[in-house]
Design a protein around this motif. Sequence first.
Motif, PDB file in Angstrom:
ATOM      1  N   ASN A   1       0.986  -1.246  -0.185  1.00 52.94           N
ATOM      2  CA  ASN A   1       0.017  -0.052  -0.056  1.00 52.94           C
ATOM      3  C   ASN A   1       0.969   1.363   0.096  1.00 52.94           C
ATOM      4  O   ASN A   1       0.365   2.309  -0.354  1.00 52.94           O
ATOM      5  CB  ASN A   1      -0.799   0.025   1.155  1.00 52.94           C
ATOM      6  N   PHE A   2       2.195   1.001   0.348  1.00 53.18           N
ATOM      7  CA  PHE A   2       2.932   2.291   0.648  1.00 53.18           C
ATOM      8  C   PHE A   2       4.268   2.187  -0.504  1.00 53.18           C
ATOM      9  O   PHE A   2       5.480   2.688  -0.303  1.00 53.18           O
ATOM     10  CB  PHE A   2       3.612   2.461   1.944  1.00 53.18           C
ATOM     11  N   ALA A   3       4.052   1.398  -1.358  1.00 54.98           N
ATOM     12  CA  ALA A   3       5.142   1.145  -2.630  1.00 54.98           C
ATOM     13  C   ALA A   3       4.757   2.027  -3.878  1.00 54.98           C
ATOM     14  O   ALA A   3       5.858   2.119  -4.687  1.00 54.98           O
ATOM     15  CB  ALA A   3       5.291  -0.129  -2.856  1.00 54.98           C
ATOM     16  N   LYS A   4       3.837   2.556  -3.993  1.00 59.84           N
ATOM     17  CA  LYS A   4       3.450   3.305  -5.109  1.00 59.84           C
ATOM     18  C   LYS A   4       4.489   4.497  -5.469  1.00 59.84           C
ATOM     19  O   LYS A   4       4.584   4.577  -6.712  1.00 59.84           O
ATOM     20  CB  LYS A   4       2.140   4.053  -4.996  1.00 59.84           C
ATOM     21  N   GLY A   5       5.041   5.358  -4.575  1.00 64.19           N
ATOM     22  CA  GLY A   5       5.931   6.108  -4.930  1.00 64.19           C
ATOM     23  C   GLY A   5       7.372   5.713  -5.504  1.00 64.19           C
ATOM     24  O   GLY A   5       7.924   6.220  -6.461  1.00 64.19           O
ATOM     25  N   THR A   6       7.673   4.566  -4.718  1.00 64.52           N
ATOM     26  CA  THR A   6       8.895   3.903  -5.313  1.00 64.52           C
ATOM     27  C   THR A   6       8.977   3.378  -6.435  1.00 64.52           C
ATOM     28  O   THR A   6       9.426   3.279  -7.230  1.00 64.52           O
ATOM     29  CB  THR A   6       9.472   2.800  -4.079  1.00 64.52           C
ATOM     30  N   ILE A   7       7.536   2.699  -7.011  1.00 62.55           N
ATOM     31  CA  ILE A   7       7.308   2.144  -8.140  1.00 62.55           C
ATOM     32  C   ILE A   7       7.246   3.149  -9.089  1.00 62.55           C
ATOM     33  O   ILE A   7       7.772   3.131 -10.426  1.00 62.55           O
ATOM     34  CB  ILE A   7       6.053   1.331  -7.912  1.00 62.55           C
ATOM     35  N   ALA A   8       6.517   4.295  -8.943  1.00 63.58           N
ATOM     36  CA  ALA A   8       6.665   5.580  -9.900  1.00 63.58           C
ATOM     37  C   ALA A   8       7.841   6.048 -10.274  1.00 63.58           C
ATOM     38  O   ALA A   8       8.078   6.147 -11.574  1.00 63.58           O
ATOM     39  CB  ALA A   8       5.869   6.612  -9.351  1.00 63.58           C
ATOM     40  N   VAL A   9       8.719   6.151  -9.404  1.00 62.64           N
ATOM     41  CA  VAL A   9      10.213   6.450  -9.671  1.00 62.64           C
ATOM     42  C   VAL A   9      10.812   5.523 -10.541  1.00 62.64           C
ATOM     43  O   VAL A   9      11.515   5.922 -11.425  1.00 62.64           O
ATOM     44  CB  VAL A   9      11.040   6.646  -8.343  1.00 62.64           C
ATOM     45  N   ALA A  10      10.910   4.241 -10.278  1.00 59.90           N
ATOM     46  CA  ALA A  10      11.463   3.258 -10.975  1.00 59.90           C
ATOM     47  C   ALA A  10      10.761   3.238 -12.267  1.00 59.90           C
ATOM     48  O   ALA A  10      11.480   2.807 -13.178  1.00 59.90           O
ATOM     49  CB  ALA A  10      11.099   1.830 -10.142  1.00 59.90           C
ATOM     50  N   GLU A  11       9.437   3.432 -12.451  1.00 60.42           N
ATOM     51  CA  GLU A  11       8.809   3.262 -13.884  1.00 60.42           C
ATOM     52  C   GLU A  11       9.596   4.256 -14.566  1.00 60.42           C
ATOM     53  O   GLU A  11       9.673   4.310 -15.731  1.00 60.42           O
ATOM     54  CB  GLU A  11       7.557   3.209 -13.633  1.00 60.42           C
ATOM     55  N   ALA A  12       9.543   5.499 -14.062  1.00 63.47           N
ATOM     56  CA  ALA A  12      10.119   6.838 -14.907  1.00 63.47           C
ATOM     57  C   ALA A  12      11.490   6.275 -15.272  1.00 63.47           C
ATOM     58  O   ALA A  12      11.999   6.839 -16.399  1.00 63.47           O
ATOM     59  CB  ALA A  12      10.037   7.805 -13.922  1.00 63.47           C
ATOM     60  N   LEU A  13      12.458   6.075 -14.385  1.00 57.28           N
ATOM     61  CA  LEU A  13      13.743   5.603 -14.766  1.00 57.28           C
ATOM     62  C   LEU A  13      13.806   4.649 -15.759  1.00 57.28           C
ATOM     63  O   LEU A  13      14.633   4.474 -16.614  1.00 57.28           O
ATOM     64  CB  LEU A  13      14.682   5.141 -13.501  1.00 57.28           C
TER      65      LEU A  13
ATOM     66  N   ASP B   1      18.793  -0.393   0.018  1.00 56.82           N
ATOM     67  CA  ASP B   1      17.358  -0.529  -0.164  1.00 56.82           C
ATOM     68  C   ASP B   1      16.908  -0.218  -1.530  1.00 56.82           C
ATOM     69  O   ASP B   1      15.812  -0.664  -2.139  1.00 56.82           O
ATOM     70  CB  ASP B   1      16.415   0.375   0.830  1.00 56.82           C
ATOM     71  N   SER B   2      17.634   0.754  -2.286  1.00 53.74           N
ATOM     72  CA  SER B   2      17.330   1.195  -3.577  1.00 53.74           C
ATOM     73  C   SER B   2      17.537   0.196  -4.467  1.00 53.74           C
ATOM     74  O   SER B   2      16.762  -0.236  -5.380  1.00 53.74           O
ATOM     75  CB  SER B   2      18.034   2.369  -4.073  1.00 53.74           C
ATOM     76  N   ALA B   3      18.598  -0.650  -4.404  1.00 51.44           N
ATOM     77  CA  ALA B   3      18.833  -2.017  -5.100  1.00 51.44           C
ATOM     78  C   ALA B   3      17.870  -3.007  -4.957  1.00 51.44           C
ATOM     79  O   ALA B   3      17.387  -3.686  -5.928  1.00 51.44           O
ATOM     80  CB  ALA B   3      20.234  -2.366  -4.900  1.00 51.44           C
ATOM     81  N   ALA B   4      17.326  -3.236  -3.519  1.00 49.23           N
ATOM     82  CA  ALA B   4      16.479  -4.122  -3.318  1.00 49.23           C
ATOM     83  C   ALA B   4      15.188  -3.768  -3.985  1.00 49.23           C
ATOM     84  O   ALA B   4      14.137  -4.409  -4.470  1.00 49.23           O
ATOM     85  CB  ALA B   4      16.385  -4.143  -1.717  1.00 49.23           C
ATOM     86  N   ALA B   5      14.794  -2.296  -3.937  1.00 47.51           N
ATOM     87  CA  ALA B   5      13.534  -2.074  -4.457  1.00 47.51           C
ATOM     88  C   ALA B   5      13.093  -2.190  -5.831  1.00 47.51           C
ATOM     89  O   ALA B   5      12.209  -2.665  -6.246  1.00 47.51           O
ATOM     90  CB  ALA B   5      13.133  -0.506  -3.933  1.00 47.51           C
ATOM     91  N   VAL B   6      14.284  -1.844  -6.513  1.00 47.69           N
ATOM     92  CA  VAL B   6      14.158  -2.120  -8.142  1.00 47.69           C
ATOM     93  C   VAL B   6      14.116  -3.543  -8.537  1.00 47.69           C
ATOM     94  O   VAL B   6      13.446  -3.937  -9.390  1.00 47.69           O
ATOM     95  CB  VAL B   6      15.167  -1.377  -8.814  1.00 47.69           C
ATOM     96  N   ASN B   7      14.879  -4.269  -7.892  1.00 40.67           N
ATOM     97  CA  ASN B   7      14.950  -5.766  -8.019  1.00 40.67           C
ATOM     98  C   ASN B   7      13.534  -6.256  -7.679  1.00 40.67           C
ATOM     99  O   ASN B   7      12.910  -7.008  -8.505  1.00 40.67           O
ATOM    100  CB  ASN B   7      16.009  -6.266  -7.332  1.00 40.67           C
ATOM    101  N   GLN B   8      13.132  -6.044  -6.504  1.00 40.97           N
ATOM    102  CA  GLN B   8      11.967  -6.650  -5.984  1.00 40.97           C
ATOM    103  C   GLN B   8      10.769  -6.268  -6.953  1.00 40.97           C
ATOM    104  O   GLN B   8       9.853  -7.145  -7.098  1.00 40.97           O
ATOM    105  CB  GLN B   8      11.754  -6.222  -4.377  1.00 40.97           C
ATOM    106  N   LEU B   9      10.772  -5.080  -7.332  1.00 35.62           N
ATOM    107  CA  LEU B   9       9.691  -4.454  -8.043  1.00 35.62           C
ATOM    108  C   LEU B   9       9.869  -4.922  -9.557  1.00 35.62           C
ATOM    109  O   LEU B   9       8.674  -4.482 -10.344  1.00 35.62           O
ATOM    110  CB  LEU B   9       9.653  -2.960  -7.930  1.00 35.62           C
ATOM    111  N   GLY B  10      10.780  -5.575 -10.150  1.00 33.93           N
ATOM    112  CA  GLY B  10      10.840  -6.043 -11.291  1.00 33.93           C
ATOM    113  C   GLY B  10      11.479  -4.858 -12.180  1.00 33.93           C
ATOM    114  O   GLY B  10      11.275  -5.251 -13.443  1.00 33.93           O
ATOM    115  N   PHE B  11      11.959  -3.851 -12.018  1.00 37.23           N
ATOM    116  CA  PHE B  11      12.566  -3.145 -12.729  1.00 37.23           C
ATOM    117  C   PHE B  11      14.306  -3.366 -12.920  1.00 37.23           C
ATOM    118  O   PHE B  11      14.976  -2.446 -13.410  1.00 37.23           O
ATOM    119  CB  PHE B  11      12.498  -1.520 -12.304  1.00 37.23           C
ATOM    120  N   GLY B  12      14.984  -4.222 -12.241  1.00 39.99           N
ATOM    121  CA  GLY B  12      16.306  -4.202 -12.328  1.00 39.99           C
ATOM    122  C   GLY B  12      16.984  -4.071 -13.612  1.00 39.99           C
ATOM    123  O   GLY B  12      18.064  -3.601 -13.686  1.00 39.99           O
TER     124      GLY B  12
END
Length: 286
Positions: free
Chosen positions: A222-234, A247-258
């Motif tokens: 529920n609180f991942a939308k901001g991180t997802i938006a930044v990853a999608e933009a990148l 945590d940034s590396a963990a986030a992009v990998n976990q969210l499938g943007f690595g």
Amino acid sequence: MNDGDVVLLENTRYRAEETKNGEAFSKDLALICDVFVNDAFGTAHRAHCSNVGVTQYVEASVVGYLMQKEIDFLGNAVNTPIRPFVAILGGSKVSSKISVIDNLLDKVDTLIIGGGMSYTFMKALGEEVGKSLLEEDYIDYANKMMEKAKSKGVTMLIPVDTVVAKEFSNDVPYHTVGRGGIAADEQGLDIGEETRKLYSDAIMSAKTVVWNGPMGVFEMPNFAKGTIAVAEALASIDATTIIGGGDSAAAVNQLGFGDKMTHISTGGGASLEFLEGKELPGVVAA
């Protein structure tokens, strides 16, 4: 050993002497090799026997391919970036990124602030932050950094809306409030929709982006939308995109943007110190 053999040693951190960078253990490590190759960027910010001390007692010491890649990407991004250069800093605390903010303000065109550290900046602007993470000892520092950004002509972006809840949990009701609208019994857990658009728009024009730290509690859906938006933009831009480990590396990998990023650093602490402009002992020694 025969040609082609590999010797795998136990983790050197099991030895008490390792972190003291003592002579005796450094010499012991040097006895087993002629050439020392350091490919551990994740420990490059530490001066230990296995990455610094050993180099004094071998015939030759060099960096490996991974280490060289880290130096090339992080070094070029900070010192000779293709502009516009955008840095994104998130995570929980201002205190862990003091020198990074100060150093990057001398180099970037835009600095984006998110995550828990943003509430200290909001408080510095006189806004209420409720039960959000706040480092009161760094409010004056936040003000100085905003003043520095203004004097340098750097655009500093701070969240314009925030997703809040009364408890630190994914299973509680949440809603979005504008700047200054966080109630006394609420805490910010992510950037809001308007901020996501603001940050994404800023990223879209960039040619070099360095990102260190998530925009919210990305571990909770529920609180991942901001991180997802930044990853999608990148992931969508034609630019050099560098993720600063941790945590940034963990986030992009976990969210499938690595696989959409130019480079994901293997060292959280090391990449932060690199972004501070510090010389890393493990790199200098090799």
